[in-house]
Motif scaffolding. Structure first.
Motif, mmCIF file in Angstrom:
data_model
loop_
_atom_site.group_PDB
_atom_site.id
_atom_site.type_symbol
_atom_site.label_atom_id
_atom_site.label_comp_id
_atom_site.label_asym_id
_atom_site.label_seq_id
_atom_site.Cartn_x
_atom_site.Cartn_y
_atom_site.Cartn_z
ATOM 1 N N ASN A 292 13.031 -2.807 7.732
ATOM 2 C CA ASN A 292 11.805 -3.503 7.346
ATOM 3 C C ASN A 292 12.036 -4.440 6.163
ATOM 4 N N LYS B 102 8.628 -5.701 12.011
ATOM 5 C CA LYS B 102 8.181 -6.718 12.963
ATOM 6 C C LYS B 102 7.063 -6.229 13.876
ATOM 7 N N ASN B 103 6.945 -4.911 14.049
ATOM 8 C CA ASN B 103 5.872 -4.359 14.878
ATOM 9 C C ASN B 103 4.561 -4.199 14.108
ATOM 10 N N GLY B 104 4.586 -4.505 12.813
ATOM 11 C CA GLY B 104 3.383 -4.407 11.992
ATOM 12 C C GLY B 104 3.144 -3.036 11.382
ATOM 13 N N ASN B 105 4.007 -2.086 11.699
ATOM 14 C CA ASN B 105 3.844 -0.741 11.159
ATOM 15 C C ASN B 105 4.539 -0.613 9.816
ATOM 16 N N TYR C 38 13.489 -7.569 7.556
ATOM 17 C CA TYR C 38 12.396 -8.353 8.129
ATOM 18 C C TYR C 38 11.613 -9.058 7.022
ATOM 19 N N GLN D 272 14.800 3.009 8.583
ATOM 20 C CA GLN D 272 13.747 2.090 9.004
ATOM 21 C C GLN D 272 13.294 1.216 7.843
#
Length: 149
Positions: free
Chosen positions: A61, A27-30, A64, A57
């Motif tokens: 992701n 969600k943070n784009g990373n 997400y 992680q």
């Protein structure tokens, strides 16, 4: 449903010597990338990625990605040096039920009884591109002839 894929791609996905790297954006784009311990192609044409850690992680992701319809990428490097990029979309996350239980038992037989399977991610294949240097160079020369030195 996934694309029809070639026998060569099926072979490389199912080969235990293939190095697979799964990447997904959160969600943070990373983006986060992780080497997959187990990846198989199921009869329905979907890739099954076996995630062993509930709190990784990549797991977050992938959640997400499935919630928001985001694409992921799987890099496959075969023992013969061929390199493929598989763009996919998570279709389903198996965390319980008879199919998950059967995969859990197979995973423990393959990796040991202490192995804990968190999720079997089913991934629809969107497209496959061969990125082996010679093939990628030939593609670049055709698509971008003015970039050549």
């Amino acid at each position: 449903m996934s694309l029809d894929i070639t026998e060569e791609i099926e072979k490389i996905i199912n080969d235990k010597e293939t190095v697979s790297v799964i990447s997904a954006v959160g969600k943070n784009g990373n983006p986060v990338s992780q080497v997959g311990k187990k990846l198989t192609l199921w009869e329905d044409g979907r890739i099954a990625y076996y995630e062993f850690l509930e709190s990784s992680q990549l797991q977050k992701n992938l959640v997400y990605s499935i919630w928001f319809g985001k694409e992921i990428i799987i890099s496959l490097i075969g023992k013969d040096g061929k390199n493929y990029s598989v763009v996919g979309k998570p279709y389903q996350a198996l965390i319980a039920g008879h199919v998950f239980e059967a995969e859990y038992e197979k995973t423990q037989k393959e990796f040991g009884e202490k192995t804990d399977l968190s999720t079997v991610w089913l991934i629809d294949i969107v497209r496959v591109t061969e990125d082996t240097y010679e093939v990628a160079k030939e593609r670049e020369e055709k698509e971008h002839p003015y970039l050549m030195h």
